[in-house]
Structure formats: structure tokens, C-alpha cells
Motif scaffolding. Structure first.
Motif, PDB file in Angstrom:
ATOM      1  N   LYS A  24      -8.565   4.485  -1.459  1.00 60.84           N
ATOM      2  CA  LYS A  24      -9.430   3.256  -1.992  1.00 60.84           C
ATOM      3  C   LYS A  24     -10.422   3.378  -1.249  1.00 60.84           C
ATOM      4  O   LYS A  24     -11.545   2.274  -1.535  1.00 60.84           O
ATOM      5  CB  LYS A  24      -8.517   2.563  -3.130  1.00 60.84           C
ATOM      6  N   SER A  25     -10.150   3.473   0.580  1.00 60.35           N
ATOM      7  CA  SER A  25     -11.284   2.920   1.490  1.00 60.35           C
ATOM      8  C   SER A  25     -12.116   3.743   1.858  1.00 60.35           C
ATOM      9  O   SER A  25     -11.324   4.940   2.355  1.00 60.35           O
ATOM     10  CB  SER A  25     -10.878   1.979   2.422  1.00 60.35           C
ATOM     11  N   VAL A  26     -13.148   4.109   2.053  1.00 59.60           N
ATOM     12  CA  VAL A  26     -13.998   5.037   2.541  1.00 59.60           C
ATOM     13  C   VAL A  26     -14.402   4.899   3.937  1.00 59.60           C
ATOM     14  O   VAL A  26     -13.762   5.842   4.061  1.00 59.60           O
ATOM     15  CB  VAL A  26     -15.464   4.784   1.961  1.00 59.60           C
ATOM     16  N   ILE A  27     -13.665   4.368   4.762  1.00 59.98           N
ATOM     17  CA  ILE A  27     -13.757   3.931   6.545  1.00 59.98           C
ATOM     18  C   ILE A  27     -12.868   4.512   6.010  1.00 59.98           C
ATOM     19  O   ILE A  27     -12.477   5.062   7.647  1.00 59.98           O
ATOM     20  CB  ILE A  27     -13.996   2.252   6.673  1.00 59.98           C
ATOM     21  N   SER A  28     -11.560   3.729   5.986  1.00 62.13           N
ATOM     22  CA  SER A  28     -10.024   4.564   5.281  1.00 62.13           C
ATOM     23  C   SER A  28     -10.116   5.929   5.461  1.00 62.13           C
ATOM     24  O   SER A  28      -9.607   6.673   6.675  1.00 62.13           O
ATOM     25  CB  SER A  28      -9.142   3.724   4.851  1.00 62.13           C
ATOM     26  N   LYS A  29     -11.020   6.336   5.178  1.00 62.67           N
ATOM     27  CA  LYS A  29     -10.932   8.055   4.624  1.00 62.67           C
ATOM     28  C   LYS A  29     -11.198   8.723   6.016  1.00 62.67           C
ATOM     29  O   LYS A  29     -10.873   9.624   6.247  1.00 62.67           O
ATOM     30  CB  LYS A  29     -11.073   8.198   3.186  1.00 62.67           C
ATOM     31  N   ILE A  30     -12.763   7.994   5.675  1.00 66.24           N
ATOM     32  CA  ILE A  30     -13.526   9.164   7.838  1.00 66.24           C
ATOM     33  C   ILE A  30     -12.073   8.340   8.497  1.00 66.24           C
ATOM     34  O   ILE A  30     -12.483   9.717   9.456  1.00 66.24           O
ATOM     35  CB  ILE A  30     -15.077   7.279   7.269  1.00 66.24           C
ATOM     36  N   ILE A  31     -11.928   7.390   9.071  1.00 69.07           N
ATOM     37  CA  ILE A  31     -11.239   7.290  10.372  1.00 69.07           C
ATOM     38  C   ILE A  31     -10.383   8.323  10.461  1.00 69.07           C
ATOM     39  O   ILE A  31      -9.657   8.708  11.126  1.00 69.07           O
ATOM     40  CB  ILE A  31     -10.580   6.090  10.237  1.00 69.07           C
ATOM     41  N   ASN A  38       7.031   7.445  -0.363  1.00 69.41           N
ATOM     42  CA  ASN A  38       7.220   6.364  -1.554  1.00 69.41           C
ATOM     43  C   ASN A  38       6.128   6.781  -1.821  1.00 69.41           C
ATOM     44  O   ASN A  38       5.010   6.635  -2.074  1.00 69.41           O
ATOM     45  CB  ASN A  38       7.001   4.980  -0.962  1.00 69.41           C
ATOM     46  N   ASN A  39       6.374   6.117  -3.958  1.00 67.22           N
ATOM     47  CA  ASN A  39       5.377   6.371  -3.869  1.00 67.22           C
ATOM     48  C   ASN A  39       4.214   5.373  -3.964  1.00 67.22           C
ATOM     49  O   ASN A  39       4.591   3.660  -4.648  1.00 67.22           O
ATOM     50  CB  ASN A  39       5.705   6.642  -6.212  1.00 67.22           C
ATOM     51  N   GLN A  40       3.477   4.983  -3.479  1.00 65.58           N
ATOM     52  CA  GLN A  40       2.028   4.432  -3.147  1.00 65.58           C
ATOM     53  C   GLN A  40       0.772   4.700  -4.183  1.00 65.58           C
ATOM     54  O   GLN A  40       0.102   5.560  -3.495  1.00 65.58           O
ATOM     55  CB  GLN A  40       2.215   3.735  -1.936  1.00 65.58           C
ATOM     56  N   ASN A  41       0.109   4.063  -5.070  1.00 65.92           N
ATOM     57  CA  ASN A  41      -0.381   5.252  -5.276  1.00 65.92           C
ATOM     58  C   ASN A  41      -2.490   5.076  -4.329  1.00 65.92           C
ATOM     59  O   ASN A  41      -3.319   6.257  -4.803  1.00 65.92           O
ATOM     60  CB  ASN A  41      -1.387   4.532  -7.541  1.00 65.92           C
ATOM     61  N   THR A  42      -2.239   4.345  -3.662  1.00 61.32           N
ATOM     62  CA  THR A  42      -3.440   3.836  -2.628  1.00 61.32           C
ATOM     63  C   THR A  42      -3.352   4.443  -1.659  1.00 61.32           C
ATOM     64  O   THR A  42      -4.459   4.883  -0.809  1.00 61.32           O
ATOM     65  CB  THR A  42      -4.056   2.115  -2.484  1.00 61.32           C
ATOM     66  N   LEU A  43      -2.564   4.926  -0.990  1.00 62.13           N
ATOM     67  CA  LEU A  43      -1.967   6.312  -0.102  1.00 62.13           C
ATOM     68  C   LEU A  43      -1.933   6.921  -0.002  1.00 62.13           C
ATOM     69  O   LEU A  43      -1.487   7.616  -0.424  1.00 62.13           O
ATOM     70  CB  LEU A  43      -0.773   4.957   0.374  1.00 62.13           C
ATOM     71  N   LYS A  44      -2.678   7.458   0.674  1.00 66.31           N
ATOM     72  CA  LYS A  44      -2.898   9.278   1.325  1.00 66.31           C
ATOM     73  C   LYS A  44      -1.950  10.057   2.472  1.00 66.31           C
ATOM     74  O   LYS A  44      -1.877   9.154   3.333  1.00 66.31           O
ATOM     75  CB  LYS A  44      -3.534   9.798   0.649  1.00 66.31           C
ATOM     76  N   ALA A  45      -1.828  10.819   2.733  1.00 69.67           N
ATOM     77  CA  ALA A  45      -1.616  11.076   3.778  1.00 69.67           C
ATOM     78  C   ALA A  45      -1.552  12.530   4.347  1.00 69.67           C
ATOM     79  O   ALA A  45      -1.296  13.899   3.187  1.00 69.67           O
ATOM     80  CB  ALA A  45       0.110  11.004   4.748  1.00 69.67           C
ATOM     81  N   PRO A  75      -0.224  -3.854   3.653  1.00 61.81           N
ATOM     82  CA  PRO A  75      -0.762  -2.776   2.705  1.00 61.81           C
ATOM     83  C   PRO A  75      -1.889  -2.365   4.370  1.00 61.81           C
ATOM     84  O   PRO A  75      -1.532  -2.552   5.249  1.00 61.81           O
ATOM     85  CB  PRO A  75      -1.790  -3.926   1.837  1.00 61.81           C
ATOM     86  N   ILE A  76      -2.276  -0.830   3.965  1.00 64.20           N
ATOM     87  CA  ILE A  76      -2.659  -0.201   4.859  1.00 64.20           C
ATOM     88  C   ILE A  76      -4.099  -0.789   4.815  1.00 64.20           C
ATOM     89  O   ILE A  76      -4.583   0.118   3.678  1.00 64.20           O
ATOM     90  CB  ILE A  76      -2.112   0.985   5.421  1.00 64.20           C
ATOM     91  N   LYS A  77      -4.924  -1.385   5.394  1.00 68.26           N
ATOM     92  CA  LYS A  77      -6.575  -1.589   5.720  1.00 68.26           C
ATOM     93  C   LYS A  77      -7.057  -0.316   6.444  1.00 68.26           C
ATOM     94  O   LYS A  77      -8.223   0.092   6.045  1.00 68.26           O
ATOM     95  CB  LYS A  77      -6.923  -2.877   5.736  1.00 68.26           C
ATOM     96  N   ARG A  78      -6.357   0.609   6.740  1.00 71.02           N
ATOM     97  CA  ARG A  78      -7.409   1.441   7.559  1.00 71.02           C
ATOM     98  C   ARG A  78      -6.703   1.969   7.996  1.00 71.02           C
ATOM     99  O   ARG A  78      -6.173   3.725   6.640  1.00 71.02           O
ATOM    100  CB  ARG A  78      -8.261   0.728   9.004  1.00 71.02           C
ATOM    101  N   VAL A  79      -5.033   2.874   8.911  1.00 71.48           N
ATOM    102  CA  VAL A  79      -4.849   3.832   8.928  1.00 71.48           C
ATOM    103  C   VAL A  79      -3.610   3.746   9.822  1.00 71.48           C
ATOM    104  O   VAL A  79      -3.314   3.181  10.410  1.00 71.48           O
ATOM    105  CB  VAL A  79      -5.253   5.072  10.169  1.00 71.48           C
ATOM    106  N   PHE A  80      -2.433   4.173   9.792  1.00 70.03           N
ATOM    107  CA  PHE A  80      -1.578   4.096   9.817  1.00 70.03           C
ATOM    108  C   PHE A  80      -0.741   5.127  10.726  1.00 70.03           C
ATOM    109  O   PHE A  80      -0.304   6.234   9.840  1.00 70.03           O
ATOM    110  CB  PHE A  80      -0.102   3.268   8.962  1.00 70.03           C
ATOM    111  N   ILE A  81       0.153   5.834  11.873  1.00 67.90           N
ATOM    112  CA  ILE A  81       0.526   6.940  12.090  1.00 67.90           C
ATOM    113  C   ILE A  81       1.809   6.953  11.969  1.00 67.90           C
ATOM    114  O   ILE A  81       2.390   5.943  13.499  1.00 67.90           O
ATOM    115  CB  ILE A  81      -0.053   7.470  13.494  1.00 67.90           C
TER     116      ILE A  81
END
Length: 313
Positions: A270-277, A68-75, A49-55
């Protein structure tokens, strides 16, 4: 501005073309939008799982890839560099390509330099693809290292491949035997004067590293090597010869297709911090792209030349 350096990342284009791998964030089906052919890959590593950010860095625009279909992940996607390639799809022969893409003056100069080189030196050409004995490979790769090191010392610039040469050598030997890579060499009396390492996926040849003996600069060895490459591509059913990242006069002369390299910034929705980063990284990359476009980074500020000076100290 180096915020993006603090997060996990991979270089998509190298994973794909050098090893046939793709991160599990994507489906294993990759297709070439220019030729409509599939590039066979394997999902090589999981990063969830990605807790913060992956590039995911350096994704060529002409490749069709799917998440891949992963509901919690966006790009978030942001373009960073220009790429250049030779698209041979609509040409029957190398002569057809030269006539349409090189001026009469450039063609005349190319063949004049080639004749002069062959008149003044004992020139032979060799492509290793599918077969090479170990001793020949070792000798060629030692010459490859020496020529590349000399070239970048003359440029006073850092070359990232020299530091990991042994691992590249291991990969190259295995890949040549499996027809996933090729070595293209111009010899003068048995001594390599131009060496190019390419990797192969489907109908795409990805030009990874090339160098030449600077004592032969007057012959425009890059142009002669390119002519040899295009002849080989036509003989072997290759549609795309990709010269990848970086603008140059040489690529302007030979390439007939320009494309973008994208970064994908993956984050946990689903993570505010992840979205901000992810948003901060997105805008940092936008700024870096703007600085490159204005020749501030790459010209006024050249990181390879700075690294060379630091490592020399």
C-alpha cells in the motif's frame, strides 16, 4: 551497490538451522521438499508492520515455506547463490554412495590417503552429539578457534565467525547437549587436526564451520572428514548433509545435488515508496548475482580478502 544493506534483514538459513527459529512473516511449518519431512520451528520474532522493506536472506530452495496471510505485504523473490548438498535418500550404504558419485581414481586416492594418515599418526575419531563434558568442550573449541584463525591468516581472508566466537561457543555447547548440533573431530595423539561443527534439524545435517590443521594438507583431510561424516549420517538416519553456500572443487567432488539460495524482499504493497524501494533492491541483487556468475565478485573482487587487509591496517 549496497542499497540492500540499509534495510532490516535476517539470514533465514542460520535462524532455522542454528536456532530452529523463523520470522513471523512465515508460518512455523517448514518442510523438506526432498525428504517430505517437517522441520519443527518457532516464530521467533515479529518484524511487522513493514514501513519500507525487509529482506529475508539465504532461503534454501529445497525447503517449502509459506508466507503468513498479511494483506498489505508482498514479497519479491530473487536467487543469489548456489548451494550444495549430499542427498543420501537413494543409497543403502556409504559404499553405494562412493561408487556412484566418486570416480574409481578418487576412491583409490581417498583410501590411500586415509591408510597413510593412520600409518604415520596415532589417529582417532570422535563425534560429540548429546553429551560432552565442559572441560573437553572448552579445550576443543579453543583448538577450533586457533585452527580456524591460522587457516584464514594463511588464506589472507576475513572470517566472520571469529569475531563472534564466544556467542557461537555458547550456542554450540547448548545445542550439542540437546542433540541440535554435533562436533566431528579427527585427533592425532589426542590433538584435534580436523574439527567440524554441524547443526541438526529433522533429517538434515547443516555443515556450519569446518577447519583443519594445515600441517596435514598432504592427506586431503577434507575428504577423510567427509567419509567419516557420511558413515555417521548412515548410522544415524540422516538423509541430507547440506554443505550450503559456495562452489568449490571439494563440493563438486562430493555433492550430488545443487540448489539455489533465494532472497525474499518483503514490502508494503500500500506504500508507493515501499514498492519503489523493493524494485530497486530487486534489480541491485540481480546485478550482484550477474557479477558473481561472471566471477567478477568473488574472484576479481574478493570482499573477504579486502576486509582482511582493512582490518590488518
Amino acid at each position: 551497490m549496497i542499497i540492500n544493506k540499509f534495510f532490516k534483514s535476517n539470514q533465514f538459513v542460520f535462524d532455522l538451522f542454528l536456532e530452529g527459529k523463523i520470522a513471523s512473516l512465515y508460518t512455523s511449518k517448514v518442510s523438506n521438499a526432498l525428504t517430505k519431512k517437517t522441520i519443527h520451528t518457532i516464530n521467533s520474532f515479529g518484524i511487522t508492520p513493514i514501513k519500507r522493506v525487509f529482506i529475508a536472506k539465504d532461503i534454501p530452495e529445497y525447503l517449502n515455506i509459506k508466507l503468513n496471510n498479511q494483506n498489505t505485504l508482498k514479497a519479491r523473490k530473487v536467487n543469489q547463490y548456489k548451494g550444495y548438498l549430499v542427498n543420501l535418500l537413494n543409497y543403502a550404504t556409504v559404499e553405494d554412495y562412493l561408487k556412484e558419485n566418486l570416480s574409481r581414481r578418487n576412491r583409490k586416492n581417498l583410501f590411500s590417503k586415509q591408510r597413510k594418515l593412520e600409518r604415520n599418526h596415532k589417529i582417532t575419531n570422535k563425534v560429540y552429539f548429546g553429551n560432552i563434558d565442559k572441560s573437553s568442550f572448552e579445550s576443543i573449541f579453543n583448538s577450533f578457534y586457533d585452527l580456524l584463525k591460522k587457516r584464514f591468516q594463511e588464506k589472507k581472508a576475513h572470517n566472520r565467525y571469529l569475531a563472534s566466537w564466544e556467542s557461537l561457543k555458547t550456542l554450540a555447547y547448548k545445542s550439542i547437549l540437546e542433540k541440535d548440533a554435533s562436533l566431528h573431530i579427527i585427533f592425532d595423539n589426542g590433538t584435534p587436526i580436523t574439527i567440524t561443527l554441524n547443526f541438526h534439524r529433522s533429517d538434515v545435517v547443516f555443515s556450519h564451520i569446518q577447519t583443519y590443521d594445515t600441517n596435514y594438507t598432504s592427506y586431503n583431510m577434507g575428504d577423510i572428514s567427509m567419509l567419516n561424516h557420511l558413515k555417521w549420517c548412515f548410522e544415524n538416519g540422516i538423509s541430507i548433509f547440506d554443505l550450503a553456500i559456495g562452489k568449490s572443487d571439494y563440493k563438486d567432488k562430493w555433492c550430488n545435488y545443487e540448489y539455489d539460495f533465494f532472497y525474499h524482499i518483503h514490502y508494503n504493497n500500500k506504500s508507493v515508496i515501499s514498492k519503489i524501494i523493493a524494485k530497486i533492491v530487486f534489480w541491485e541483487l540481480k546485478i550482484l548475482k550477474s557479477l558473481r556468475d561472471r566471477n567478477i565478485i568473488g574472484n576479481l573482487i574478493n570482499f573477504d580478502k579486502i576486509l582482511y587487509l582493512i582490518k590488518k591496517c
